[in-house]
Design an enzyme around this catalytic site. Structure first.
Site, PDB file in Angstrom:
ATOM      1  N   CYS A   6       0.817  -1.226   0.000  1.00  0.00           N
ATOM      2  CA  CYS A   6       0.000   0.000   0.000  1.00  0.00           C
ATOM      3  C   CYS A   6       0.842   1.264   0.000  1.00  0.00           C
ATOM      4  CB  CYS A   6      -0.950  -0.020   1.185  1.00  0.00           C
ATOM      5  SG  CYS A   6      -1.810  -1.586   1.328  1.00  0.00           S
ATOM      6  N   HIS A  23      -3.495   6.790   2.828  1.00  0.00           N
ATOM      7  CA  HIS A  23      -3.888   5.432   2.420  1.00  0.00           C
ATOM      8  C   HIS A  23      -5.214   5.094   3.104  1.00  0.00           C
ATOM      9  CE1 HIS A  23      -4.039   1.234   1.785  1.00  0.00           C
ATOM     10  NE2 HIS A  23      -3.516   0.865   2.945  1.00  0.00           N
ATOM     11  N   ASN A  69     -10.060  -0.865   0.992  1.00  0.00           N
ATOM     12  CA  ASN A  69      -8.606  -0.708   0.885  1.00  0.00           C
ATOM     13  C   ASN A  69      -8.165  -1.264  -0.474  1.00  0.00           C
ATOM     14  OD1 ASN A  69      -5.842  -1.021   1.027  1.00  0.00           O
ATOM     15  ND2 ASN A  69      -5.840  -1.847   3.115  1.00  0.00           N
TER      16      ASN A  69
HETATM   17  O1  UT7 Z   1      -3.215  -2.029   3.969  1.00  0.00           O
HETATM   18  C1  UT7 Z   1      -3.424  -3.096   4.887  1.00  0.00           C
HETATM   19  C2  UT7 Z   1      -3.426  -2.551   6.234  1.00  0.00           C
HETATM   20  N1  UT7 Z   1      -4.296  -3.298   7.125  1.00  0.00           N
HETATM   21  C3  UT7 Z   1      -5.008  -2.654   8.058  1.00  0.00           C
HETATM   22  O2  UT7 Z   1      -5.001  -1.449   8.146  1.00  0.00           O
HETATM   23  C4  UT7 Z   1      -5.805  -3.493   9.032  1.00  0.00           C
HETATM   24  C5  UT7 Z   1      -5.875  -2.829  10.378  1.00  0.00           C
HETATM   25  N2  UT7 Z   1      -6.730  -3.589  11.289  1.00  0.00           N
HETATM   26  C6  UT7 Z   1      -8.070  -3.428  11.318  1.00  0.00           C
HETATM   27  O3  UT7 Z   1      -8.607  -2.601  10.595  1.00  0.00           O
HETATM   28  C7  UT7 Z   1      -8.853  -4.259  12.320  1.00  0.00           C
HETATM   29  O4  UT7 Z   1      -7.963  -5.028  13.083  1.00  0.00           O
HETATM   30  C8  UT7 Z   1      -9.907  -5.191  11.654  1.00  0.00           C
HETATM   31  C9  UT7 Z   1     -11.064  -4.349  11.116  1.00  0.00           C
HETATM   32  C10 UT7 Z   1      -9.264  -6.001  10.540  1.00  0.00           C
HETATM   33  C11 UT7 Z   1     -10.480  -6.176  12.684  1.00  0.00           C
HETATM   34  O5  UT7 Z   1     -11.012  -5.451  13.775  1.00  0.00           O
HETATM   35  P1  UT7 Z   1     -10.686  -5.913  15.274  1.00  0.00           P
HETATM   36  O6  UT7 Z   1     -11.427  -5.022  16.174  1.00  0.00           O
HETATM   37  O7  UT7 Z   1      -9.188  -5.955  15.422  1.00  0.00           O
HETATM   38  O8  UT7 Z   1     -11.336  -7.350  15.309  1.00  0.00           O
HETATM   39  P2  UT7 Z   1     -10.705  -8.763  15.666  1.00  0.00           P
HETATM   40  O9  UT7 Z   1     -10.019  -9.344  14.473  1.00  0.00           O
HETATM   41  O10 UT7 Z   1      -9.933  -8.697  16.936  1.00  0.00           O
HETATM   42  O11 UT7 Z   1     -12.008  -9.563  15.960  1.00  0.00           O
HETATM   43  C12 UT7 Z   1     -12.901  -9.196  17.026  1.00  0.00           C
HETATM   44  C13 UT7 Z   1     -14.089 -10.115  16.963  1.00  0.00           C
HETATM   45  C14 UT7 Z   1     -13.713 -11.586  16.892  1.00  0.00           C
HETATM   46  O12 UT7 Z   1     -14.693 -12.304  17.620  1.00  0.00           O
HETATM   47  P3  UT7 Z   1     -14.393 -12.815  19.095  1.00  0.00           P
HETATM   48  O13 UT7 Z   1     -13.177 -13.685  18.975  1.00  0.00           O
HETATM   49  O14 UT7 Z   1     -14.125 -11.568  19.903  1.00  0.00           O
HETATM   50  O15 UT7 Z   1     -15.655 -13.525  19.467  1.00  0.00           O
HETATM   51  C15 UT7 Z   1     -13.824 -11.912  15.441  1.00  0.00           C
HETATM   52  O16 UT7 Z   1     -14.111 -13.274  15.214  1.00  0.00           O
HETATM   53  O17 UT7 Z   1     -14.843  -9.847  15.783  1.00  0.00           O
HETATM   54  C16 UT7 Z   1     -14.993 -11.058  15.029  1.00  0.00           C
HETATM   55  N3  UT7 Z   1     -14.968 -10.717  13.609  1.00  0.00           N
HETATM   56  C17 UT7 Z   1     -16.065 -10.417  12.912  1.00  0.00           C
HETATM   57  N4  UT7 Z   1     -17.366 -10.327  13.272  1.00  0.00           N
HETATM   58  C18 UT7 Z   1     -18.239  -9.966  12.315  1.00  0.00           C
HETATM   59  C19 UT7 Z   1     -13.892 -10.634  12.785  1.00  0.00           C
HETATM   60  N5  UT7 Z   1     -14.293 -10.287  11.564  1.00  0.00           N
HETATM   61  C20 UT7 Z   1     -15.626 -10.120  11.611  1.00  0.00           C
HETATM   62  C21 UT7 Z   1     -16.592  -9.761  10.652  1.00  0.00           C
HETATM   63  N6  UT7 Z   1     -17.874  -9.694  11.048  1.00  0.00           N
HETATM   64  N7  UT7 Z   1     -16.274  -9.469   9.373  1.00  0.00           N
END
Ligand code: UT7
Length: 336
Positions: free
Chosen positions: A118, A258, A288
């Site tokens: 990116c 970005h 993204n």
């Molecule tokens: O250019 C590439 C750069 N990349 C980025 O900038 C990514 C930066 N990171 C993020 O934007 C965030 O970390 C995400 C949006 C990807 C994820 O958010 P998060 O708050 O870190 O969520 P997580 O992965 O820790 O998941 C929290 C919960 C989990 O459930 P439990 O284990 O707490 O029960 C996941 O299973 O949310 C669940 N989850 C979802 N639920 C509904 C993960 N993805 C989803 C989803 N829908 N799509």
């Protein structure tokens, strides 16, 4: 930082998007998720994806044509093509070589791809600046394009919700009025944390030797880790870039970051003390788009009148590698 000998002019910018829209609601057909979950955590409502035969080369070609038309530079005048992609459809020929052919450039100019995910546009601009400064090349096409929708694992709901496809391009040339449109530029990487975002391209060992365990296919990302790293370094980094250029944040008209996560964009915005009208965001509609993200945001915001020309902007990006970078640029009348 390169001390300019020959200054650089940004002559034209362009972009291209696939037509097919996939909304957050559409994704509920693939896995257990919701518009509310995705939108509140990322700022994304929908993304564009390639369909059928279309790929990043097609998008990059269209964006390049648009940028060349704005720059009023004929493809035959281009001396170098740099393509930035997180993952080109073909490892070879390079996207840049495909685009050279599609543009009908008959001269044997150099054309190559760079992989800085990116941050690709900032890396490309940094390379172009050095070539122009040295007098080695005069007219350079930088094209940044990605078809992430082919590379994500569509069973991984925490990663596949984020990405979309698109392309952006920038034509830069030797400036003939002594003014350099790149006021400051800086690129960085830290390979020690490369495992935060990975996309493997495994082959097979020779059948006569021991085999190895191939890595899983598709983009693998430690979202929380990426978020924590970027939220910690980026606001401070962008602020430093501005002060090391001898400028104050309020002297810059726009922040064009970005488009990875609205909360990361807001953290940079807050650090610079910018109001919403100074910050370009299109993540809601495109997600993204990796390497394409910054030039797409730049070209679209100028085309739609959100960014007025005769202004300055700070561009900043981060991505796999980990790589990151920033540039303070002049946006002259006529670039789009
Ligand atoms: O250019 C590439 C750069 N990349 C980025 O900038 C990514 C930066 N990171 C993020 O934007 C965030 O970390 C995400 C949006 C990807 C994820 O958010 P998060 O708050 O870190 O969520 P997580 O992965 O820790 O998941 C929290 C919960 C989990 O459930 P439990 O284990 O707490 O029960 C996941 O299973 O949310 C669940 N989850 C979802 N639920 C509904 C993960 N993805 C989803 C989803 N829908 N799509």
């Amino acid at each position: 930082m390169v001390k300019s000998l020959i200054p650089l002019r940004i002559a034209g910018v362009g972009y291209s998007l696939p037509e097919t829209v996939i909304t957050n609601d559409d994704l509920t057909k693939l896995y257990d998720t919701s518009d509310e979950w995705i939108y509140t955590r990322t700022g994304i409502k929908e993304r564009r994806v390639v369909s059928g035969e279309q790929n990043a080369i097609d998008l990059g070609f269209e964006a390049s044509k648009n940028a060349l038309a704005k720059a009023k530079i004929d493809p035959s005048e281009i001396d170098l093509i740099i393509a930035a992609s997180s993952a080109p459809p073909d490892l070879y020929p390079a996207i840049a070589c495909h685009i050279q052919a599609r543009l009908g450039i008959k001269t044997q100019i150099p054309a190559f791809d760079i992989t800085a995910a990116c941050t690709g546009l900032i890396y490309g601009l940094s390379i172009a600046k050095a070539y122009i400064a040295s007098g080695m090349y005069k007219n350079i096409l930088i094209v940044a394009t990605d078809n992430n929708s082919r590379l994500v694992n569509w069973e991984d709901r925490s990663t596949s919700i984020l990405f979309g496809d698109g392309a952006g391009a920038m034509v830069v040339t030797a400036s003939d009025d002594g003014v350099d449109d790149v006021i400051a530029i800086d690129i960085k990487s830290d390979g020690h944390i490369g495992d935060l975002i990975e996309l493997s391209f495994d082959g097979k060992n020779c059948p006569l030797v021991e085999q190895y365990e191939p890595k899983p296919t598709g983009i693998r990302m430690n979202g929380k880790g990426v978020y924590a790293f970027v939220a910690k370094i980026l606001p401070h980094y962008v602020e430093n870039l501005i002060t090391s250029a001898g400028m104050k944040a309020e002297e810059i008209d726009y922040l064009i970051p970005h488009q990875a996560n609205i909360r990361i964009i807001q953290a940079v915005q807050e650090r610079l003390g910018y109001s919403d009208d100074k910050v370009v965001t299109n993540i809601k509609y495109y997600g993204n788009t990796s390497a394409a993200s910054i030039p797409l945001a730049l070209a679209e915001s100028v085309e739609k009148g959100k960014v007025k020309l005769g202004s300055t902007a700070v561009l900043c990006g981060f991505g796999a590698g980990m790589t990151w970078g920033g540039a303070i640029v002049r946006l002259r009348e006529g670039i789009c």
